[in-house]
Design a protein around this motif. Structure first.
Motif, short mmCIF file in Angstrom:
data_model
loop_
_atom_site.label_atom_id
_atom_site.label_comp_id
_atom_site.label_asym_id
_atom_site.label_seq_id
_atom_site.Cartn_x
_atom_site.Cartn_y
_atom_site.Cartn_z
N GLY A 131 -1.18 -7.25 6.68
CA GLY A 131 0.17 -6.71 6.66
C GLY A 131 1.18 -7.75 7.13
N GLU A 186 -5.94 -9.65 -0.84
CA GLU A 186 -4.94 -10.70 -1.09
C GLU A 186 -5.61 -12.08 -1.08
OE1 GLU A 186 -1.80 -9.60 -1.87
OE2 GLU A 186 -2.83 -7.68 -1.59
N VAL A 216 -7.76 -1.06 3.83
CA VAL A 216 -6.50 -0.66 3.21
C VAL A 216 -6.56 -0.83 1.69
CG1 VAL A 216 -4.04 -1.26 3.00
CG2 VAL A 216 -5.08 -1.00 5.26
N GLN A 217 -7.19 -1.92 1.25
CA GLN A 217 -7.25 -2.17 -0.20
C GLN A 217 -8.59 -1.74 -0.81
OE1 GLN A 217 -6.27 -5.95 -3.19
NE2 GLN A 217 -5.16 -5.73 -1.32
N LYS A 243 -2.71 2.35 1.13
CA LYS A 243 -2.75 2.18 -0.33
C LYS A 243 -3.27 3.42 -1.06
CE LYS A 243 -2.13 -2.74 -0.76
NZ LYS A 243 -2.47 -3.68 0.30
C1 LIG Z 1 -1.81 -4.18 1.54
C2 LIG Z 1 -2.67 -4.45 2.71
C3 LIG Z 1 -2.21 -4.28 4.03
C4 LIG Z 1 -0.77 -3.95 4.34
O1 LIG Z 1 -0.42 -2.70 3.83
P1 LIG Z 1 1.14 -2.31 3.66
O2 LIG Z 1 1.06 -0.89 3.22
O3 LIG Z 1 1.72 -3.25 2.68
O4 LIG Z 1 1.76 -2.43 5.00
C5 LIG Z 1 -3.10 -4.48 5.06
N1 LIG Z 1 -4.38 -4.83 4.84
C6 LIG Z 1 -4.86 -4.98 3.59
C7 LIG Z 1 -6.30 -5.33 3.39
C8 LIG Z 1 -4.03 -4.82 2.49
O5 LIG Z 1 -4.49 -5.02 1.25
#
Ligand SMILES: *Cc1c(COP(=O)(O)O)cnc(C)c1O
Length: 395
Positions: A131, A186, A216-217, A243
């Motif tokens: 993030g 990312e 998150v992803q 996400k």
């Molecule tokens: C996108 C992402 C985040 C951040 O999420 P946001 O909703 O953009 O704040 C954190 N960790 C991972 C692995 C992500 O892909």
């Protein structure tokens, strides 16, 4: 002159006015096959009828309630997540970054309450992305994200990805937690093998350090399990989600064991919007569909098809592609050309892909993509690869 929208993004000149399943429709009528899904956000595609219904139904009742009051939709979503995962308890946020903030605070607070206030350091890994907050960029400090933004939040140690011997050496009395993505997103779809996750769990257990997984992803069905760590048969102490969990509604969550969350009593953390009725109603609708064995099985089946076809594509264009990697419907095409060139050629072929670090183009389609759409995606990728390949030869 600075534009009205702060110019922190470089945007493609595409104006999508409508989404339908795996498709995004441009203002001019062109239909783009969406293999990016808003970077793994539109897990059920665009305008999924169950999500539209959940959102509009809740919108006619109550949108927002303060967390000063009980919120049944939030309780239901937490219950569903607890039932489906390792977790005993859940805090709702609005984004991955906010989930990162709480994960860090929770780990530090845990040790403070255990009488070990010296344990504040979080170990993270190169190539990670957690993030854009001050804590998140301290954990994953790439030059473009941190230059001129200091001082960074202290208490982070960033190690090379995958060197567990070094990790052991780097742990000290001050180490509170290790944070890692089971599959770096990312960073270029860099998966950890199940063995690596098992090793990490064992190292953390041995050292008495909390393991935080950033899903998150890679979470919410993306890899063909509800959460990616399930493939390895291990569990974290704390896990971040966002996400896909809201299917397009801004929603995030921190899941934790009772033990790891034991420092977080009333007043220790909060959020105005986190866990609002609208987001949680949608989150429940998403989870009802995805946390289902048949649904996850369909993700695995389709992932197999896509993977096989992509291996063929890589073999067909050895000057464009190096290899395919990833798991489930979280796929990286490692390129020999600039990923941005392939993404751009994709726009001409009316397919959306997403660039990542390490020379990778990401495919993160809606989990609802059909077999026919997968075949169409590969046809369009072939057209894009052909265009890049011939411009290589011309140049
Ligand atoms: C996108 C992402 C985040 C951040 O999420 P946001 O909703 O953009 O704040 C954190 N960790 C991972 C692995 C992500 O892909």
């Amino acid at each position: 002159m600075i534009p009205p929208v702060l110019p922190t993004y470089s945007r493609a000149p595409l104006h999508f006015v409508k989404g339908e399943g795996s498709w995004l429709i441009e203002e001019d009528g062109r239909r783009f096959l969406d293999m990016g899904a808003g970077i793994a956000v539109n897990a059920l595609g665009h305008a999924h009828p169950a999500l539209v219904e959940a959102l509009t139904d809740q919108a006619g009742k109550v949108w927002h309630l303060s967390n000063l009051y009980e919120i049944p939709q939030q309780e239901e979503l937490a219950r569903r997540l607890v039932d489906a995962t390792f977790a005993d308890t859940v805090f709702f946020t609005n984004s991955g970054t906010e989930s990162m903030e709480l994960a860090v605070k929770m780990a530090r607070k845990y040790w403070y309450e255990k009488g070990k206030p010296e344990k504040v350091e979080i170990i993270s890994f190169q190539g990670a992305f957690h993030g854009r907050s001050s804590a998140a960029i301290a954990a994953a400090p790439t030059e473009k994200m941190v230059k001129g933004m200091g001082p960074l939040l202290p208490g982070f140690k960033v190690l090379p990805h995958g060197d567990w011997g070094l990790l052991k050496e780097a742990m000290t009395e001050a180490t509170a937690a290790v944070i890692i993505e089971p599959i770096q997103g990312e960073g270029g779809i860099r998966p950890l093998a199940s063995e690596d996750l098992k090793t990490l769990r064992a190292i953390c257990d041995e050292a008495g350090v909390l393991l935080i997984l950033d899903e998150v992803q890679c979470g919410v069905g993306r890899t063909g399990k509800l959460f990616a760590h399930e493939w390895a048969g291990i569990t974290p102490d704390i896990m971040m989600a966002a996400k896909g969990i809201g299917g397009g509604f801004p929603l995030g969550a921190v899941l934790a064991t009772e033990e790891a969350a034991s420092g977080m009593g009333p007043g220790t953390h909060g959020s105005t919007y986190g866990g609002n009725p609208l987001g949680c109603a949608v989150g429940c609708a998403v989870l009802k569909i995805i946390a289902d064995d048949d649904f996850l099985e369909s993700v695995n089946r389709k992932a197999g098809t896509l993977r096989q076809k992509l291996e063929g594509l890589v073999a067909e264009f050895p000057d464009v592609f190096d290899s395919v990697r990833g798991q489930g419907l979280m796929i990286g095409l490692k390129c020999k050309v600039a990923p941005a060139d392939l993404v751009k050629a994709g726009y001409d072929a009316e397919i959306i892909t997403v660039p990542a670090a390490d020379n990778v183009v990401r495919l993160l389609p809606p989990l609802t993509i059909t077999e026919d759409e997968i075949a169409e995606a590969v046809t369009r990728l072939e057209a894009a690869a052909k265009a890049v390949s011939s411009s290589q030869q011309a140049g």
